[in-house]
Design an enzyme around this catalytic site. Structure first.
Site, PDB file in Angstrom:
ATOM      1  N   HIS A 130       0.870  -1.182   0.000  1.00 26.72           N
ATOM      2  CA  HIS A 130       0.000   0.000   0.000  1.00 26.72           C
ATOM      3  C   HIS A 130       0.906   1.231   0.000  1.00 26.72           C
ATOM      4  CE1 HIS A 130      -2.732   2.985   1.913  1.00 26.72           C
ATOM      5  NE2 HIS A 130      -3.724   2.210   1.542  1.00 26.72           N
ATOM      6  N   ASP A 207       3.085  -4.316   8.101  1.00 21.08           N
ATOM      7  CA  ASP A 207       1.866  -3.539   7.987  1.00 21.08           C
ATOM      8  C   ASP A 207       0.699  -4.509   8.171  1.00 21.08           C
ATOM      9  OD1 ASP A 207      -0.391  -2.258   7.140  1.00 21.08           O
ATOM     10  OD2 ASP A 207       0.432  -1.550   5.232  1.00 21.08           O
ATOM     11  N   GLN A 210      -4.456  -4.975   7.165  1.00 21.08           N
ATOM     12  CA  GLN A 210      -5.455  -5.880   6.571  1.00 21.08           C
ATOM     13  C   GLN A 210      -5.397  -7.279   7.173  1.00 21.08           C
ATOM     14  OE1 GLN A 210      -7.815  -4.905   4.661  1.00 21.08           O
ATOM     15  NE2 GLN A 210      -7.074  -2.947   3.863  1.00 21.08           N
ATOM     16  N   LYS A 233     -10.342  -0.379  10.591  1.00 25.01           N
ATOM     17  CA  LYS A 233     -10.493  -1.604   9.802  1.00 25.01           C
ATOM     18  C   LYS A 233     -10.693  -2.809  10.721  1.00 25.01           C
ATOM     19  CE  LYS A 233      -7.288   0.198   6.346  1.00 25.01           C
ATOM     20  NZ  LYS A 233      -7.982   0.465   5.079  1.00 25.01           N
ATOM     21  N   CYS A 371      -4.930   2.548  -3.453  1.00 25.36           N
ATOM     22  CA  CYS A 371      -3.669   3.066  -2.905  1.00 25.36           C
ATOM     23  C   CYS A 371      -2.547   2.061  -3.097  1.00 25.36           C
ATOM     24  CB  CYS A 371      -3.811   3.432  -1.432  1.00 25.36           C
ATOM     25  SG  CYS A 371      -4.952   4.775  -1.143  1.00 25.36           S
TER      26      CYS A 371
END
Ligand code: PMP
Length: 413
Positions: A130, A207, A210, A233, A371
């Site tokens: 991302h 990261d 997600q 999220k 993104c």
């Protein structure tokens, strides 16, 4: 619970849906089918109530007042830190509250990496990141004369581990990679990659924006150095996120932002900084947000991440089969290990036109570059349609999605 609602994992999805007020509405006269969960998730009552309770009853600033409301606010805020530490398998003082995954990554880029970068050094990212896990490193490289390197992936959207390892050298000062790709759904073998990177002396930032909402994550078991996530999220509020970092790194890091709450003492000559995590939380934090996020992880733990993972994997498999069976559909991202993201293009129909037809049918998906423009460039597409699933989605939502895709084809193809 014995009630099953067309999902794996034995989750009572119908019962859980009742916890999410925003799901129960009509859009253009059709029941809302919300499949834009990778962008943000809806909030359960437990989170809405925690926010409301804080504002109505305990509202006050933290860490400052001796009065009762301030103590309540501080207890709740620090209680949320404990809940999140437990959720992630870290220590409480390794949890830094930030605005979101983006700010967590920028914090590491500025406070950890940048002072360590010399001209000729390298920062390694992957082909599926991302923008939030590309641009902060690019800025740090540009400011120091270091170079950004990119570990490649296959057409299926899986990292090529041998090639990644070959890029780990004594010039590499950090490896930053996503746990789950927001554009492809690929789940990366983070523990294995972290071991590989550490063998070359390279610290690893993951990261997790997600990942944490889809599977059990234990940062200690993963063996990584930094883990970033966004509250919104993860069924929590916007404007709150978490950086988990090994305490030895936090201890060694100088502050990034200065202000109240991050100091031990201040004179005009010299400031002594507070220990972590407060050293990295300058100013009044998003107190309500942290409390809301604490309520969110408690809610998720109550359901069980294993059950959520099983349910979503069942749903993803069914949706993938149904969408892939439509003529002219090309799936983008076909890794063996995937989580909750179904990205695709339809021959002859622009993703935005699909998004519009779907919206008229009450179906929310994301269309665009997500993104992740380098991912779009890799596949040679300007954009994709992305349906992304959460714990409250169920099989009955797949058919309306497919019907609306056929309608878009009839209109535009
Ligand atoms: N990383 C990934 C993989 C994401 O999907 C996102 C959000 N789309 C981010 C980082 C950034 O999250 P936020 O905008 O909440 O900071």
């Amino acid at each position: 619970a014995t009630a099953r609602n067309a999902g794996g994992g034995g989750m009572n999805v119908a019962g859980l849906r009742a916890d999410f007020p925003a799901l129960h509405q009509e859009i253009h006269g059709k029941p809302l089918v919300y499949l834009d969960n990778a962008a943000t998730t809806h909030k359960p009552r437990a989170v809405l109530d925690a926010l409301d309770r804080f504002h109505r009853r305990d509202n006050s600033n933290v860490h400052r007042g001796v009065h009762t409301l301030s103590q309540r606010a501080t207890d709740s805020y620090e209680g949320a830190r404990q809940q999140i530490a437990q959720f992630l398998g870290g220590q409480t003082d390794e949890i830094v509250f930030v605005r979101g995954a983006t700010e967590a990554i920028n914090l590491v880029a500025n406070a950890f990496l940048r002072p360590r970068l010399q001209p000729g050094d390298e920062v390694l990212v992957t082909a599926m990141e991302h923008h939030a896990n590309i641009v902060p490193w690019q800025l740090a490289c540009d400011a120091t004369g270091a170079q950004l390197r990119v570990a490649p992936m296959s057409q299926a959207g899986e990292l090529l581990l041998d090639e990644l390892e070959a890029l780990l050298t004594d010039r590499t000062k950090l490896l930053a990679l996503t746990h789950v790709s927001n554009a492809l759904g690929t789940v990366n073998p983070v523990a294995q990659i972290a071991e590989m990177a550490h063998a070359h002396g390279v610290p690893v930032l993951v990261d997790g924006a997600q990942a944490v909402q889809h599977m059990p994550v234990d940062v200690t078991q993963l063996g990584v150095d930094f883990y970033a996530l966004s509250g919104h999220k993860l069924y929590g509020p916007t404007g709150i996120g978490v950086l988990w970092a090994r305490s030895e790194h936090l201890e060694a890091m100088a502050p990034w932002q200065g202000g109240g709450d991050m100091i031990r003492s201040v004179t005009f000559e010299k400031t002594e900084f507070a220990p972590p995590p407060l050293r990295f939380e300058a100013g009044t934090p998003h107190i309500a947000g942290a409390i809301g996020l604490g309520a969110a992880v408690e809610y998720l733990s109550g359901i069980g991440l294993e059950a959520i993972a099983a349910h979503e994997s069942d749903l993803l498999a069914a949706a993938t089969d149904a969408v892939a069976a439509i003529d002219g559909v090309r799936l983008i991202g076909t890794a063996a290990q995937k989580a909750s993201v179904l990205s695709f293009v339809v021959e002859g129909v622009h993703p935005h036109d699909i998004g519009t037809v779907l919206d008229r049918n009450g179906i929310a998906v994301r269309t665009g570059h997500h993104c992740a423009q380098p991912v779009m460039a890799f596949y040679g597409v300007p954009a994709t349609v992305r349906a992304s699933f959460a714990l409250y989605n169920y099989r009955a939502e797949i058919e309306p999605l497919c019907t609306a895709l056929h309608e878009a084809q009839d209109l535009f193809a």
